[in-house]
Design a protein around this motif. Structure first.
Motif, PDB file in Angstrom:
ATOM      1  N   ALA A  41       0.812  -1.217   0.000  1.00 32.12           N
ATOM      2  CA  ALA A  41       0.000   0.000   0.000  1.00 32.12           C
ATOM      3  C   ALA A  41       0.844   1.264   0.000  1.00 32.12           C
ATOM      4  O   ALA A  41       0.350   2.341  -0.300  1.00 32.12           O
ATOM      5  N   ASN A  42       2.142   1.149   0.341  1.00 30.55           N
ATOM      6  CA  ASN A  42       2.963   2.347   0.437  1.00 30.55           C
ATOM      7  C   ASN A  42       3.310   2.884  -0.953  1.00 30.55           C
ATOM      8  O   ASN A  42       3.227   2.186  -1.954  1.00 30.55           O
ATOM      9  N   LEU A  43       3.695   4.162  -0.998  1.00 27.78           N
ATOM     10  CA  LEU A  43       4.059   4.792  -2.258  1.00 27.78           C
ATOM     11  C   LEU A  43       5.337   4.157  -2.802  1.00 27.78           C
ATOM     12  O   LEU A  43       6.326   4.018  -2.086  1.00 27.78           O
ATOM     13  N   VAL A  44       5.308   3.737  -4.076  1.00 34.71           N
ATOM     14  CA  VAL A  44       6.474   3.083  -4.677  1.00 34.71           C
ATOM     15  C   VAL A  44       6.929   3.879  -5.891  1.00 34.71           C
ATOM     16  O   VAL A  44       6.182   4.662  -6.471  1.00 34.71           O
ATOM     17  N   GLU A  45       8.200   3.655  -6.296  1.00 35.24           N
ATOM     18  CA  GLU A  45       8.785   4.457  -7.354  1.00 35.24           C
ATOM     19  C   GLU A  45       9.189   3.642  -8.575  1.00 35.24           C
ATOM     20  O   GLU A  45       9.644   4.209  -9.551  1.00 35.24           O
ATOM     21  N   GLY A  46       9.040   2.321  -8.581  1.00 29.38           N
ATOM     22  CA  GLY A  46       9.408   1.524  -9.743  1.00 29.38           C
ATOM     23  C   GLY A  46      10.441   0.470  -9.420  1.00 29.38           C
ATOM     24  O   GLY A  46      11.141   0.533  -8.396  1.00 29.38           O
ATOM     25  N   GLN A  47      10.581  -0.516 -10.324  1.00 29.73           N
ATOM     26  CA  GLN A  47      11.440  -1.656 -10.058  1.00 29.73           C
ATOM     27  C   GLN A  47      12.922  -1.294 -10.053  1.00 29.73           C
ATOM     28  O   GLN A  47      13.741  -2.067  -9.537  1.00 29.73           O
ATOM     29  N   GLU A  48      13.271  -0.156 -10.604  1.00 34.17           N
ATOM     30  CA  GLU A  48      14.679   0.251 -10.535  1.00 34.17           C
ATOM     31  C   GLU A  48      15.113   0.559  -9.105  1.00 34.17           C
ATOM     32  O   GLU A  48      16.314   0.640  -8.817  1.00 34.17           O
ATOM     33  N   HIS A  49      14.144   0.727  -8.205  1.00 32.71           N
ATOM     34  CA  HIS A  49      14.452   0.987  -6.797  1.00 32.71           C
ATOM     35  C   HIS A  49      14.355  -0.284  -5.940  1.00 32.71           C
ATOM     36  O   HIS A  49      14.461  -0.204  -4.717  1.00 32.71           O
ATOM     37  N   PHE A  50      14.157  -1.429  -6.557  1.00 33.66           N
ATOM     38  CA  PHE A  50      14.121  -2.694  -5.809  1.00 33.66           C
ATOM     39  C   PHE A  50      15.482  -2.954  -5.166  1.00 33.66           C
ATOM     40  O   PHE A  50      16.535  -2.614  -5.732  1.00 33.66           O
ATOM     41  N   ARG A  51      15.461  -3.548  -3.986  1.00 34.16           N
ATOM     42  CA  ARG A  51      16.691  -3.999  -3.352  1.00 34.16           C
ATOM     43  C   ARG A  51      17.277  -5.150  -4.164  1.00 34.16           C
ATOM     44  O   ARG A  51      16.567  -5.840  -4.894  1.00 34.16           O
ATOM     45  N   PRO A  52      18.590  -5.435  -4.037  1.00 30.13           N
ATOM     46  CA  PRO A  52      19.184  -6.571  -4.739  1.00 30.13           C
ATOM     47  C   PRO A  52      18.454  -7.876  -4.409  1.00 30.13           C
ATOM     48  O   PRO A  52      18.023  -8.090  -3.282  1.00 30.13           O
ATOM     49  N   VAL A  53      18.326  -8.720  -5.427  1.00 27.25           N
ATOM     50  CA  VAL A  53      17.573  -9.959  -5.227  1.00 27.25           C
ATOM     51  C   VAL A  53      18.227 -10.831  -4.170  1.00 27.25           C
ATOM     52  O   VAL A  53      17.544 -11.529  -3.417  1.00 27.25           O
ATOM     53  N   ASP A  54      19.544 -10.807  -4.072  1.00 30.41           N
ATOM     54  CA  ASP A  54      20.221 -11.608  -3.045  1.00 30.41           C
ATOM     55  C   ASP A  54      19.796 -11.177  -1.647  1.00 30.41           C
ATOM     56  O   ASP A  54      19.672 -12.010  -0.733  1.00 30.41           O
ATOM     57  N   ASP A  55      19.555  -9.869  -1.434  1.00 26.13           N
ATOM     58  CA  ASP A  55      19.057  -9.399  -0.141  1.00 26.13           C
ATOM     59  C   ASP A  55      17.646  -9.912   0.114  1.00 26.13           C
ATOM     60  O   ASP A  55      17.301 -10.258   1.254  1.00 26.13           O
ATOM     61  N   ILE A  56      16.833  -9.956  -0.934  1.00 18.59           N
ATOM     62  CA  ILE A  56      15.465 -10.459  -0.805  1.00 18.59           C
ATOM     63  C   ILE A  56      15.490 -11.935  -0.413  1.00 18.59           C
ATOM     64  O   ILE A  56      14.736 -12.376   0.464  1.00 18.59           O
ATOM     65  N   VAL A  57      16.360 -12.706  -1.065  1.00 18.46           N
ATOM     66  CA  VAL A  57      16.480 -14.143  -0.761  1.00 18.46           C
ATOM     67  C   VAL A  57      16.936 -14.352   0.674  1.00 18.46           C
ATOM     68  O   VAL A  57      16.413 -15.212   1.383  1.00 18.46           O
ATOM     69  N   GLU A  58      17.891 -13.557   1.107  1.00 15.49           N
ATOM     70  CA  GLU A  58      18.394 -13.705   2.471  1.00 15.49           C
ATOM     71  C   GLU A  58      17.322 -13.361   3.497  1.00 15.49           C
ATOM     72  O   GLU A  58      17.227 -14.003   4.551  1.00 15.49           O
ATOM     73  N   ALA A  59      16.493 -12.372   3.210  1.00 17.68           N
ATOM     74  CA  ALA A  59      15.410 -12.016   4.127  1.00 17.68           C
ATOM     75  C   ALA A  59      14.414 -13.159   4.253  1.00 17.68           C
ATOM     76  O   ALA A  59      13.948 -13.470   5.355  1.00 17.68           O
ATOM     77  N   ALA A  60      14.085 -13.786   3.151  1.00 21.92           N
ATOM     78  CA  ALA A  60      13.149 -14.913   3.194  1.00 21.92           C
ATOM     79  C   ALA A  60      13.741 -16.089   3.965  1.00 21.92           C
ATOM     80  O   ALA A  60      13.056 -16.745   4.762  1.00 21.92           O
ATOM     81  N   ARG A  61      15.017 -16.355   3.750  1.00 24.55           N
ATOM     82  CA  ARG A  61      15.667 -17.466   4.452  1.00 24.55           C
ATOM     83  C   ARG A  61      15.711 -17.240   5.956  1.00 24.55           C
ATOM     84  O   ARG A  61      15.687 -18.193   6.748  1.00 24.55           O
ATOM     85  N   SER A  62      15.762 -15.998   6.370  1.00 25.61           N
ATOM     86  CA  SER A  62      15.912 -15.700   7.800  1.00 25.61           C
ATOM     87  C   SER A  62      14.709 -16.139   8.627  1.00 25.61           C
ATOM     88  O   SER A  62      14.825 -16.299   9.845  1.00 25.61           O
ATOM     89  N   VAL A  63      13.551 -16.329   8.001  1.00 24.75           N
ATOM     90  CA  VAL A  63      12.357 -16.722   8.761  1.00 24.75           C
ATOM     91  C   VAL A  63      11.996 -18.194   8.524  1.00 24.75           C
ATOM     92  O   VAL A  63      10.973 -18.658   9.016  1.00 24.75           O
TER      93      VAL A  63
END
Length: 430
Positions: free
Chosen positions: A77-99
């Motif tokens: 729901a928050n204001l977003v600016e586009g996929q060029e502002h996405f965090r690195p995919v490796d950071d996303i994978v690590e966040a998912a693994r942490s839980v």
């Protein structure tokens, strides 16, 4: 047999009429047999087919439904600016693994299909009973790499999955009965294909009255109206129904399904390709970000659809890109595999690189089943066909009950003196 009938035709002035009448009689007898087969298959499997139809219609819009039902978890729901502002995919994978527990394995990653959607991870969690692993979803905000939510799809000790969409998928795919249910549903799909084919045989107008076979009679009796609704709904959805059932059998029984495909198309890349990474001393995996960057340098067009991490030392990154301009007007997907150490693209699988009919046939299974192969018109057709399933089941049962009542009303009259004989045997008096 043909000579005998031709002799009748020559000897009788009405020979042609006699031959046609006899032929029609044979066809009607054969049709009656197929009607019995079709009726019993419908009675046995019709209720389950109605469930598959309703759940399938709901799942045509599963992505939109999941977004709508899970604000803040899947739909951001928050204001977003586009996929060029996405965090690195490796950071996303690590966040998912942490839980997730240590024994959890990533099956695939669904890339956000628009700027306001979270990453979706499919995790397989190995338990003490390895034959029934748990399945879980993890959602990660692409801008902050924060986990927005998790849900259990299959979990020991729980019968129902978390969330409406996972419930619909498990009911549609396996009747909430796990791997055993998936096999049973696949077998039901095979039998349902036979049911649809026998229905077409029964529908075929032997006397050539095509208008009656293709329309619903106005101001008809309830019996005739029920018959026409069943007949017309069945005919107009038959082709789509067959495609959906066939693709459903493939998804539930893939190993069995591929056996005849391999026999007919042994050179298909689906059976010959076996891309593997080349491990070497001193080299470590490059990470999903670099693998994705390698693919996008060579193939910048289209949107990333899903990702898969390597399994083992020789495993590969698999990246799917959808909506590639000029690739195909029906289903424009390109799947690439990448060496996990060098970043080299090992294989490219798309409509331009298919080498055999078997590749095309298998590639079309999911797009046909979901209706996405034809965009929004295709999805609407699948939605309508799914809703036709309960209509066919209800009208089929009503038709069976009507025929049963008709047979009972046609019982021969009891012989004279039957009542007196019954009274003597039972000791009753008039």
């Amino acid at each position: 047999m043909m000579n005998r009938w031709m002799s009748v035709v020559r000897q009788s002035p009405n020979g042609v009429d006699a031959w046609r009448a006899a032929r029609l009689s044979r066809l009607k007898a054969r049709r009656k047999l197929w009607l019995e087969v079709h009726g019993w298959l419908g009675l046995i499997l019709g209720f389950c087919l109605a469930i598959f139809g309703i759940t399938g219609s709901v799942l045509v819009f599963y992505e939109e439904t999941d977004d709508w039902l899970n604000p803040g978890v899947i739909a951001l729901a928050n204001l977003v600016e586009g996929q060029e502002h996405f965090r690195p995919v490796d950071d996303i994978v690590e966040a998912a693994r942490s839980v997730m527990p240590d024994r959890a394995q990533i099956g695939s990653i669904i890339y956000p299909r628009h700027d306001r959607r979270a990453y979706q991870f499919f995790y397989r969690v190995v338990t003490d009973n390895e034959s029934t692993p748990e399945l879980r979803h993890v959602f990660v905000n692409p801008y902050t790499a924060e986990v927005t939510g998790t849900r259990a799809v299959i979990e020991r000790g729980r019968w129902l999955p978390d969330g409406f969409v996972p419930f619909m998928f498990q009911l549609h795919f396996a009747l909430l009965a796990g791997n055993t249910g998936a096999v049973v549903v696949g077998i039901m799909g095979v039998i349902s294909i036979i049911s649809v084919l026998t229905g077409l045989i029964v529908w075929w107008p032997l006397t050539g009255k095509w208008r009656r076979a293709l329309t619903i009679k106005r101001a008809a009796s309830p019996e005739r109206l029920n018959h026409d609704v069943h007949q017309t709904f069945g005919f107009y959805t038959a082709l789509i129904m067959l495609a959906v059932l066939l693709s459903g059998v493939y998804m539930n029984l893939p190993d069995h399904f591929k056996v005849p495909v391999k026999l007919l198309s042994p050179n298909s890349r689906s059976f010959t390709d076996n891309p593997q990474s080349s491990p070497a001393a001193g080299r470590s995996p490059i990470g999903l970000d670099r693998a994705l960057a390698s693919v996008r340098r060579s193939y910048p067009e289209g949107r990333v659809n899903w990702l898969r991490l390597p399994e083992g030392e020789t495993g590969v990154y698999t990246i799917s890109i959808r909506d590639v301009p000029g690739l195909s007007r029906f289903w424009s997907e390109r799947r690439l595999t990448v060496d996990q150490y060098s970043g080299a693209i090992l294989t490219v699988h798309d409509p331009d690189t298919r080498t055999a009919a078997g590749d095309t046939f298998l590639d079309w299974m999911w797009p046909l089943h979901s209706g996405k192969v034809f965009g929004w018109p295709g999805r609407i057709l699948i939605f309508v066909t799914g809703l036709a399933c309960p209509v066919l089941y209800v009208t089929g049962v009503v038709r069976w009950l009507q025929k049963r009542r008709a047979k009972r009303s046609k019982k021969p009259p009891r012989p004279a003196g039957w009542g007196e004989a019954r009274n003597r045997i039972t000791g009753r008096s008039n």
